[in-house]
Design an enzyme around this catalytic site. Structure first.
Site, PDB file in Angstrom:
ATOM      1  N   ASP A  74      19.603  15.041  -4.551  1.00 36.96           N
ATOM      2  CA  ASP A  74      20.643  14.267  -3.958  1.00 36.96           C
ATOM      3  C   ASP A  74      21.755  13.566  -5.019  1.00 36.96           C
ATOM      4  O   ASP A  74      21.185  14.130  -6.629  1.00 36.96           O
ATOM      5  CB  ASP A  74      20.028  12.723  -3.280  1.00 36.96           C
TER       6      ASP A  74
ATOM      7  N   ARG B 171      11.545   9.295  -4.741  1.00 35.53           N
ATOM      8  CA  ARG B 171      12.069   7.731  -4.642  1.00 35.53           C
ATOM      9  C   ARG B 171      11.084   6.779  -4.150  1.00 35.53           C
ATOM     10  O   ARG B 171      11.474   5.736  -4.626  1.00 35.53           O
ATOM     11  CB  ARG B 171      13.379   7.870  -5.047  1.00 35.53           C
TER      12      ARG B 171
ATOM     13  N   ARG C  43      16.903  20.955  -2.793  1.00 34.40           N
ATOM     14  CA  ARG C  43      18.878  19.922  -2.621  1.00 34.40           C
ATOM     15  C   ARG C  43      18.083  18.785  -2.937  1.00 34.40           C
ATOM     16  O   ARG C  43      17.676  17.608  -2.409  1.00 34.40           O
ATOM     17  CB  ARG C  43      19.287  20.144  -1.288  1.00 34.40           C
TER      18      ARG C  43
END
Length: 255
Positions: free
Chosen positions: A52, A202, A50
């Protein structure tokens, strides 16, 4: 119901992420709406990961169940027709076993992060890279990245809203390389693992950027990891440079 694997490419900018949203556009929602135009009714697809809001994909994989038998090429062409003008494309489609699952059958997920180093504003690459205006020490960043390889408690690099049952993951690879491009020098991060925590990549990139500037020493990455404390993490970088590059399975369904 015959099951099909879909290899999907998308530009994440217009979407609130992969996952279906009630009041915001999503990649999952766009594909499910396209499926409903081919076979009436509610369609639910499952994906390998999934992503973002703002995150892109070069090789996302999902599966769908259809009521009728479809030629895989015809199914991909029909979906691409109905996905217009959204920046989503089915780049491959294959018939798979009824118990094959895009998420649970996956053995490795590979992410690419692109960081552009140049002072002039990005034009053609805007929204596709994280741009910084300073040079980075790639060798120092790779030295810092080496501390993250292996099986660890990655609490430091885990979002506070992460829903994973455990912060313990095995990171198989984190390669940091300097790449010369037509629009300027980039740093590429090749990150591979069976699964990831929310915002893990990230968080890695934002922390290693601090190493690249000299604000952190490479060994401070090991200290941050050992702290098992989100406060010890460097800044989380923006999503624009992140791509779900590929998903590996025991047998490639698209081979």
């Amino acid at each position: 119901m015959p099951r099909y694997a879909l290899k999907i490419e998308y530009h994440g900018a217009p979407f609130a992420g992969w996952q279906r949203q009630v009041d915001q556009p999503s990649v999952q929602g766009a594909i499910e709406a396209a499926l409903a135009k081919l076979e009436l009714g509610t369609h639910t697809i499952a994906a390998a990961g999934r992503t973002d809001a703002g995150v892109h994909a070069l090789g996302q994989v999902a599966h769908c169940d259809m009521a009728a038998e479809w030629d895989p090429f015809r199914l991909s062409e029909a979906l691409n027709h109905h996905l217009k003008p959204d920046p989503v494309a089915i780049i491959n489609c294959a018939r798979v076993a009824d118990d094959w699952h895009a998420r649970f059958s996956a053995r490795e997920r590979r992410y690419l992060f692109r960081l552009l180093m140049r002072r002039a504003p990005a034009t053609h690459q805007a929204g596709l890279v994280w741009q910084v205006k300073h040079d980075l020490d790639v060798d120092a960043m790779q030295a810092g990245a080496a501390h993250l390889i292996g099986r660890h408690d990655f609490t430091t690099f885990r979002s506070s809203i992460c829903q994973s049952d455990s912060p313990v993951k095995t990171l198989d690879r984190l390669d940091v390389t300097h790449v010369e491009t037509r629009h300027g020098p980039e740093v590429h991060f090749d990150v591979r693992a069976r699964s990831f925590l929310h915002n893990q990549v990230r968080s890695f990139v934002g922390t290693l950027e601090r190493v690249g500037t000299g604000s952190w020493a490479p060994d401070q990455v090991a200290d941050a990891l050992a702290a098992r404390n989100r406060a010890a993490c460097g800044p989380v970088c923006p999503p624009q440079g992140l791509y779900l590059a590929a998903v590996r399975y025991p047998q490639d369904p698209f081979a």
